[in-house]
Design an enzyme around this catalytic site. Structure first.
Site, PDB file in Angstrom:
ATOM      1  N   SER A 133       0.828  -1.198   0.000  1.00  0.00           N
ATOM      2  CA  SER A 133       0.000   0.000   0.000  1.00  0.00           C
ATOM      3  C   SER A 133       0.869   1.256   0.000  1.00  0.00           C
ATOM      4  O   SER A 133       1.670   1.455  -0.909  1.00  0.00           O
ATOM      5  CB  SER A 133      -0.955  -0.048   1.198  1.00  0.00           C
ATOM      6  OG  SER A 133      -2.028   0.856   1.037  1.00  0.00           O
ATOM      7  N   ASP A 158     -10.078  -5.173  -3.954  1.00  0.00           N
ATOM      8  CA  ASP A 158      -9.479  -4.184  -3.044  1.00  0.00           C
ATOM      9  C   ASP A 158     -10.315  -2.892  -3.047  1.00  0.00           C
ATOM     10  O   ASP A 158     -10.380  -2.198  -4.070  1.00  0.00           O
ATOM     11  CB  ASP A 158      -8.042  -3.883  -3.481  1.00  0.00           C
ATOM     12  CG  ASP A 158      -7.250  -3.107  -2.444  1.00  0.00           C
ATOM     13  OD1 ASP A 158      -7.868  -2.355  -1.664  1.00  0.00           O
ATOM     14  OD2 ASP A 158      -6.013  -3.240  -2.428  1.00  0.00           O
ATOM     15  N   HIS A 209      -7.960  -5.718   0.493  1.00  0.00           N
ATOM     16  CA  HIS A 209      -6.689  -5.027   0.767  1.00  0.00           C
ATOM     17  C   HIS A 209      -5.923  -5.822   1.814  1.00  0.00           C
ATOM     18  O   HIS A 209      -5.929  -5.480   3.003  1.00  0.00           O
ATOM     19  CB  HIS A 209      -6.995  -3.603   1.251  1.00  0.00           C
ATOM     20  CG  HIS A 209      -5.823  -2.664   1.168  1.00  0.00           C
ATOM     21  ND1 HIS A 209      -5.189  -2.362  -0.015  1.00  0.00           N
ATOM     22  CD2 HIS A 209      -5.173  -1.954   2.138  1.00  0.00           C
ATOM     23  CE1 HIS A 209      -4.204  -1.495   0.222  1.00  0.00           C
ATOM     24  NE2 HIS A 209      -4.164  -1.245   1.516  1.00  0.00           N
TER      25      HIS A 209
END
Length: 221
Positions: free
Chosen positions: A117, A169, A200
């Protein structure tokens, strides 16, 4: 620039390779430490793992709450706005960790940079601008916000790049991950794009493929 505080996991033998793995927003270096047993690398693998802690700062999209972050995010969405200066500063700090590994005797082409991320966005910037060849770049559930203005280093024009993303996600949309791949290709790189039926997060099939990739690029038995 002071060296980032990190979780460091050393092998039982003298290390000849290092993986530096960056966590996501609101987490810390312990987040991906827990994945090590699942990688199931050879018991004598000479690999040091470093999981740096991001500094704490107010994050605008989270109401200004102070939390571990590599940079402030001003707006979410496809055109998410962020504090680029903070991202570049974080990138310099990660480059400092790479420099320290080289000073400890690890060749640059035995150093892997990984990021999830927010950490992946910093990893993109760092790996592609680092002036000495690296072993590989692992980009997990992330995006490439500095793609348009990045000044890439010749030393890493051929760096192996694995880009992995969850097809469901809701935080970093799959379209952002795919856009990063397209930006990489436009810059002359040859990334591998892998998608998993997850949100995620990280899943076991992905962990197995990360392990296989690390074994391959670091030539582990």
């Amino acid at each position: 620039m002071p060296i980032l505080e990190s979780v460091e996991v050393n092998p039982k033998v003298k290390p000849t390779a290092t993986v530096i793995w960056l966590h996501g927003l609101g987490s810390n270096g312990h987040d991906f430490e827990a994945i090590l047993p699942e990688l199931n690398l050879p018991a004598n693998a000479p690999v040091r793992f470093i999981f740096p802690h991001a500094p704490s700062m107010p994050v605008t999209v989270n109401g200004g709450m102070v939390m571990p972050a590599w940079y402030d995010i001003l707006e979410m969405g496809i055109g998410r706005k962020l504090d680029k200066a903070q991202l570049l500063e974080s990138s310099e700090k990660i480059a400092g960790l790479i420099d320290r590994e080289r000073a400890r005797g690890i060749a640059s082409d035995r150093i892997v940079l990984a990021g999830f991320s927010q950490g992946g966005a910093v990893a993109y910037q760092t790996a592609l601008t680092y002036p000495h060849s690296l072993a590989g770049l692992l980009a997990l559930s992330t995006y490439f916000p500095t793609a348009k203005g990045i000044k890439t280093a010749a030393a890493n024009r051929q760096i192996p790049i694995e880009v992995m993303h969850g097809s469901y996600d809701p935080v970093v949309l799959p379209s952002l991950g795919k856009a990063a791949v397209e930006d990489l290709e436009d810059l002359g790189y040859a990334p591998q794009w892998r998608v998993y039926p997850m949100e995620h997060q990280v899943c076991m099939q992905q962990v197995k493929e990360i392990a296989a990739w690390l074994k391959h690029i670091l030539k582990l038995g």
